[in-house]
Design an enzyme around this catalytic site. Structure first.
Site, mmCIF file in Angstrom:
data_model
loop_
_atom_site.group_PDB
_atom_site.id
_atom_site.type_symbol
_atom_site.label_atom_id
_atom_site.label_comp_id
_atom_site.label_asym_id
_atom_site.label_seq_id
_atom_site.Cartn_x
_atom_site.Cartn_y
_atom_site.Cartn_z
ATOM 1 N N SER A 1 0.787 -1.230 0.000
ATOM 2 C CA SER A 1 0.000 0.000 0.000
ATOM 3 C C SER A 1 0.817 1.276 0.000
ATOM 4 O O SER A 1 1.191 1.755 -1.046
ATOM 5 C CB SER A 1 -1.003 -0.016 1.147
ATOM 6 O OG SER A 1 -2.249 -0.450 0.652
ATOM 7 N N ASP B 1 6.804 5.743 -12.107
ATOM 8 C CA ASP B 1 6.086 6.365 -13.218
ATOM 9 C C ASP B 1 6.720 7.673 -13.654
ATOM 10 O O ASP B 1 6.674 8.043 -14.834
ATOM 11 C CB ASP B 1 4.622 6.599 -12.837
ATOM 12 C CG ASP B 1 3.815 5.304 -12.829
ATOM 13 O OD1 ASP B 1 4.377 4.254 -13.202
ATOM 14 O OD2 ASP B 1 2.629 5.347 -12.441
ATOM 15 N N LYS C 1 -1.758 -4.382 -2.686
ATOM 16 C CA LYS C 1 -2.981 -3.885 -2.048
ATOM 17 C C LYS C 1 -3.260 -2.471 -2.555
ATOM 18 O O LYS C 1 -2.613 -1.513 -2.156
ATOM 19 C CB LYS C 1 -2.874 -3.875 -0.530
ATOM 20 C CG LYS C 1 -4.156 -3.356 0.128
ATOM 21 C CD LYS C 1 -4.047 -3.334 1.634
ATOM 22 C CE LYS C 1 -5.337 -2.791 2.239
ATOM 23 N NZ LYS C 1 -5.594 -1.378 1.909
#
Length: 445
Positions: free
Chosen positions: A297, A308, A322
């Site tokens: 998470s 990214d 998750k």
């Protein structure tokens, strides 16, 4: 900490915890549900009238609530008493016990990860181990909270755990002495070649500020020039969403960090860079982020954002996966629902639910002598019963890529030990940075 303060505390995103929030509408009951409520009440009356032993109302109502939430997903739950105390502990980051992150898995207490430097890690407990007995008492099929409560206790006292490790033929006993688990969420060290390593063990309060302080300390220790940086998020089960955003913001000066989307309008948020910290630390310093199956998470938010934006190279194993958001919805003064209300997405609009963060370079932990056997038993989000399905409908083979053998990594644990290497993933990351000229690795496009 009062319950009101707890409900107002920072958002949490972890493998076994939640995100509190303040916006949630009260759904209207569908009129067609009347017959279903009638069946529920009829069952309640039958049990009260005919069960072999008297049953009190609290037990039946709590069982009905737990059953409803368990039918949704592994992370929705009803919290009161000890459950809320555990949440407070997660936020504050210190307690007396063994130092384990655990999850109930088909009636068994399974270790997600031991915390670095904890009594559990020093005793040799590992991710993927199952705890079957506490001081000789069988806990299989029991209550997770009760098991956790028994493992906690005054520092200096001991407890005997019976452990089943899938790579062994027989269970074995481990005696662990409890300690005060004052988790240092952030630690650092300067490695050979003036390569900085920052370990983030959890996302509790002030992690962003602590990482900034660690970076400043590394610069002083390196005489003003750090040639590379490893951000180690392995076995980090998550924590505060705000701190995940803050940490990401330290290394980014523009663009989206993470977004969350829910069915209710109030459950959709976008978090951008430059909202917590201005500018960017470690600018132009080559950077690697280490992750593994225990990185969940909040850890995945950071890894996904830096991946990214091409700010860092992600290395290690595929993360836990998750990608759901839980909201803390108060029920009176001392109870709450932990309810899944949204999914979160990386800047490139990638949901990590089930699939996790795929490393740019998959590096197995060859230092683990049981690596090949343990890989078959590693638990991730996709292994949890009732988990949310990724909207992209990932295929099983796509989730198994990290288990395929790589001919580049052939050294055995014994060979590495002879060379003095006890953490191959970190060693590989450091060697990669030492071979890389400053500014050449993970350069932005």
């Amino acid at each position: 900490m009062t319950f009101a303060a707890l409900a107002r505390s920072a958002a949490l995103v972890t493998a076994v915890a939640l995100i509190p929030a303040t916006t949630a509408g009260v759904a209207q009951v569908d009129g067609r549900a009347g017959s279903e409520f009638a069946r529920l009440f009829a069952t309640y009356e039958r049990i009260k009238a005919s069960y072999v032993d008297p049953v009190d109302d609290e037990k039946l109502i709590r069982g009905a609530i737990d059953g409803m939430l368990a039918s949704l997903d592994p992370h929705s739950a009803y919290l009161d008493g000890s459950d809320l105390q555990r949440l407070e502990t997660m936020i504050d980051g210190n307690y007396s016990g063994l130092g384990l992150s655990v999850q109930m898995d088909d009636g068994a207490v399974k270790i997600i990860s031991p915390f670095r430097g904890s009594p559990a890690m020093e005793a040799g407990l590992k991710a993927g181990d199952y705890i079957t007995h506490l001081d000789g008492d069988l806990i299989y099929g029991g209550d997770l909270d009760e098991a956790v409560s028994r493992m906690r206790g005054p520092p200096g006292t001991s407890i005997r755990l019976t452990v089943f490790r899938p790579v062994r033929d027989e269970p074995f006993d481990v005696t662990v002495t409890r300690g005060v688990i004052e988790l240092e969420p952030v630690t650092h060290e300067l490695a050979e070649g003036d390569i900085g390593v920052i370990f983030v063990n959890e996302f509790s309060r002030d992690v962003g500020a602590d990482v900034f302080s660690a970076w400043e300390a590394l610069k002083r220790e390196a005489g003003g020039r750090v040639n590379g940086l490893v951000l180690d998020l392995r076995s980090n089960p998550g924590g505060s969403l705000d701190e995940a955003v803050a940490l990401s913001d330290l290394f980014l000066d523009k663009g989206r960090i993470v977004s969350q989307r829910g069915r209710a309008r109030g459950e959709t948020y976008i978090y951008d860079a430059e909202t917590v910290y201005r500018g960017e630390i470690a600018k132009d310093v080559p950077m690697i982020v280490l992750i593994d199956a225990g990185s969940a998470s909040a850890s995945e938010i950071v890894a996904g954002a830096l991946q990214d934006h091409r700010r860092a190279l992600i290395m290690g194993d595929r993360s836990f996966g998750k990608g759901s958001v839980q909201t803390l919805l108060p029920l009176g003064r001392d109870a709450a629902l932990k309810l899944t209300t949204a999914r979160y997405y990386t800047p490139a609009d990638h949901s990590v639910q089930e699939g996790g963060i795929e490393p740019d370079i998959a590096v197995p932990q060859l230092s683990d002598p049981d690596l090949a056997k343990r890989a078959r038993f590693i638990m991730r989000e996709s292994d949890l019963r009732g988990h949310l399905v990724n909207e992209a409908a990932l295929k099983d083979e796509e989730l198994e890529r990290d288990r395929r053998e790589d001919p580049r990594f052939t050294l055995t644990a014994a060979e590495l030990e002879e060379r003095g290497i006890d953490d191959y993933q970190l060693h590989y990351a450091l060697q990669t940075l030492r071979r890389t000229a400053p500014g050449a690795l993970a350069r932005r496009k």
